[in-house]
Motif scaffolding. Structure first.
Motif, PDB file in Angstrom:
ATOM      1  N   PHE A   1     -46.828  33.335 -11.285  1.00 38.76           N
ATOM      2  CA  PHE A   1     -46.410  34.563 -11.959  1.00 38.76           C
ATOM      3  C   PHE A   1     -44.964  34.955 -11.678  1.00 38.76           C
ATOM      4  O   PHE A   1     -44.316  35.559 -12.533  1.00 38.76           O
TER       5      PHE A   1
ATOM      6  N   ALA B   1     -41.001  34.321 -10.831  1.00 36.87           N
ATOM      7  CA  ALA B   1     -39.926  33.338 -11.004  1.00 36.87           C
ATOM      8  C   ALA B   1     -38.879  33.435  -9.905  1.00 36.87           C
ATOM      9  O   ALA B   1     -38.214  32.451  -9.591  1.00 36.87           O
TER      10      ALA B   1
ATOM     11  N   TRP C   1     -40.596  38.428 -12.861  1.00 35.63           N
ATOM     12  CA  TRP C   1     -41.777  37.706 -13.327  1.00 35.63           C
ATOM     13  C   TRP C   1     -41.362  36.652 -14.344  1.00 35.63           C
ATOM     14  O   TRP C   1     -40.282  36.721 -14.931  1.00 35.63           O
ATOM     15  N   HIS C   2     -42.248  35.698 -14.573  1.00 34.48           N
ATOM     16  CA  HIS C   2     -41.942  34.641 -15.540  1.00 34.48           C
ATOM     17  C   HIS C   2     -41.762  35.186 -16.953  1.00 34.48           C
ATOM     18  O   HIS C   2     -41.055  34.582 -17.769  1.00 34.48           O
ATOM     19  N   ASP C   3     -42.388  36.319 -17.259  1.00 36.89           N
ATOM     20  CA  ASP C   3     -42.225  36.892 -18.600  1.00 36.89           C
ATOM     21  C   ASP C   3     -40.969  37.749 -18.711  1.00 36.89           C
ATOM     22  O   ASP C   3     -40.733  38.394 -19.734  1.00 36.89           O
ATOM     23  N   GLY C   4     -40.156  37.769 -17.651  1.00 37.26           N
ATOM     24  CA  GLY C   4     -38.906  38.528 -17.670  1.00 37.26           C
ATOM     25  C   GLY C   4     -39.001  39.919 -17.079  1.00 37.26           C
ATOM     26  O   GLY C   4     -37.970  40.592 -16.910  1.00 37.26           O
ATOM     27  N   THR C   5     -40.194  40.375 -16.763  1.00 38.90           N
ATOM     28  CA  THR C   5     -40.362  41.704 -16.166  1.00 38.90           C
ATOM     29  C   THR C   5     -39.645  41.774 -14.818  1.00 38.90           C
ATOM     30  O   THR C   5     -39.740  40.856 -14.009  1.00 38.90           O
ATOM     31  N   ARG C   6     -38.933  42.866 -14.600  1.00 38.98           N
ATOM     32  CA  ARG C   6     -38.281  43.119 -13.316  1.00 38.98           C
ATOM     33  C   ARG C   6     -38.997  44.292 -12.655  1.00 38.98           C
ATOM     34  O   ARG C   6     -38.954  45.413 -13.152  1.00 38.98           O
TER      35      ARG C   6
ATOM     36  N   LYS D   1     -51.105  43.439 -12.913  1.00 37.14           N
ATOM     37  CA  LYS D   1     -50.369  42.540 -13.803  1.00 37.14           C
ATOM     38  C   LYS D   1     -50.839  41.093 -13.634  1.00 37.14           C
ATOM     39  O   LYS D   1     -50.833  40.313 -14.591  1.00 37.14           O
TER      40      LYS D   1
END
Length: 375
Positions: A128, A130, A139-144, A198
């Protein structure tokens, strides 16, 4: 007559020697290096021939003067260069060049405490996370997701309003240590819910968000054989199966603590709070409640001094820890039948070796059924 001839020859030899000395001095004055031993061989050869001629004349009783050509030959021999090989001088060896000092790169700036903790978090959940940057987990989905809100908190505030950094407020003591815990030292009991929701889902908003990702685990295949359901997210189910297989090989005296299991996935909050239990994420397991101890079952209220109780053997705890599960028996607010998957709390610096034996479990009264339900 013979005496005069001999005297004349000796005088001439002396003259030749003086010429040779003059030639050597001239070479020295001109800065040329002193010749090697073989350098004067031509002069000596000429002298030898001259001496031979003189001696022959003396022996024959002849009286004659030396020809002018003899003087010229000696002079030419004195001026002649030495043999090339002999005349060569050995050049002084050049000093070996000094070894260049190894150029080392500037030392890397040491990581701050928060950077070390964020790195541990990322390495624990690579499916999950990165990486991290500044004060955020990426996160890998770009969430900071912010890591540290920068606020000083009391113990109660950490429980009710934590951030990710608060999850590490107390280091989890791996191995045969940490029992009994110090007051309000509950490593792992502080959880930032948005982080876990998440990854595992929110069963309150959508039960299938968690239940659809549950996987069966055979609990104690040889000694029990029943199935438990936990999440397959982050490899939790696979890790618990490894725990089960190892526990199954323990001597029979340990089986009473392990069977039956008191539960795994359950969409519920923690007793007396509105916070999700890790059971609601499908990432926890309780072993036999008959031999478990829970701080609320003692009748204590929050804020009161607790008397630590435990009956779970160390051999069981160690197997869980080897596969990423922490134990509630290492909390001041103890829950000794509880294990939850929290690898970020087990991948820190290696603990100091323990030489002393583990402390003996403290006795505890068996909790009544209605108290067990309050967990």
């Amino acid at each position: 007559m013979k005496i005069r001839t001999l005297a004349s020859g000796l005088t001439h030899l002396l003259f030749i020697a003086l010429i040779a000395l003059a030639a050597a001095k001239s070479a020295q004055d001109s800065g040329r290096p002193e010749a090697e031993p073989g350098a004067h061989q031509p002069v000596r050869a000429a002298e030898a021939r001259l001496a031979e001629q003189t001696g022959n004349m003396v022996d024959a009783g002849q009286s004659r003067t030396l020809p002018a050509s003899a003087d010229a030959e000696v002079e030419r021999a004195a001026e002649a260069p030495a043999d090339d090989e002999a005349a060569q001088t050995v050049a002084p060896e050049e000093p070996a060049p000094r070894a260049k000092r190894e150029q080392t790169e500037p030392a890397a700036k040491p990581l701050s405490r928060n950077e070390r903790l964020m790195r541990r978090l990322v390495s624990a959940y690579p499916a999950f996370l990165a990486g991290y940057e500044d004060n955020a987990i990426i996160w890998h989905d770009g969430t900071r997701m912010p890591f540290d809100d920068g606020r000083e908190k009391t113990f109660k505030q950490r429980l009710t309003d934590p951030d990710l950094e608060d999850q590490f407020y107390a280091e989890y003591p791996r191995g045969l240590r940490g029992v009994p815990p110090l007051e309000n030292v509950d490593p792992g009991r502080v959880r930032y819910e948005p982080f876990f929701e998440k990854m595992y889902g929110n069963c309150k908003d959508d039960r299938r968000a968690v239940s659809a990702r549950l996987k069966e685990v055979v609990w104690l295949p040889e000694n029990y054989g029943k199935t438990l359901r936990v999440t397959k997210v982050n490899g939790v189910a696979d890790a618990l199966q490894k725990v089960s297989n190892k526990l199954d090989k323990l001597p029979q005296r340990f089986m009473k603590y392990l069977r039956p299991s008191a539960g795994t996935y359950h969409c519920r909050t923690i007793a007396g709070t509105e916070r999700f239990s890790v059971h609601a994420f499908g990432a926890a397991v309780d072993i036999n409640a008959k031999y478990g101890d829970y701080w609320r079952w003692s009748g204590a209220e929050p804020g009161e001094t607790l008397v630590y109780r435990n009956r779970i053997p160390w051999e069981i705890v160690e197997i869980f820890e080897q596969h990423g599960f922490i134990w509630g028996g290492k909390w001041y607010h103890y829950d000794t039948l509880h294990f939850e998957y929290r690898p970020e709390l087990l991948n820190g610096p290696a603990p100091e070796p323990v030489s002393a034996p583990a402390p003996a479990p403290l006795p505890a009264k068996r909790p009544v059924p209605e108290q067990r339900a309050a967990r």
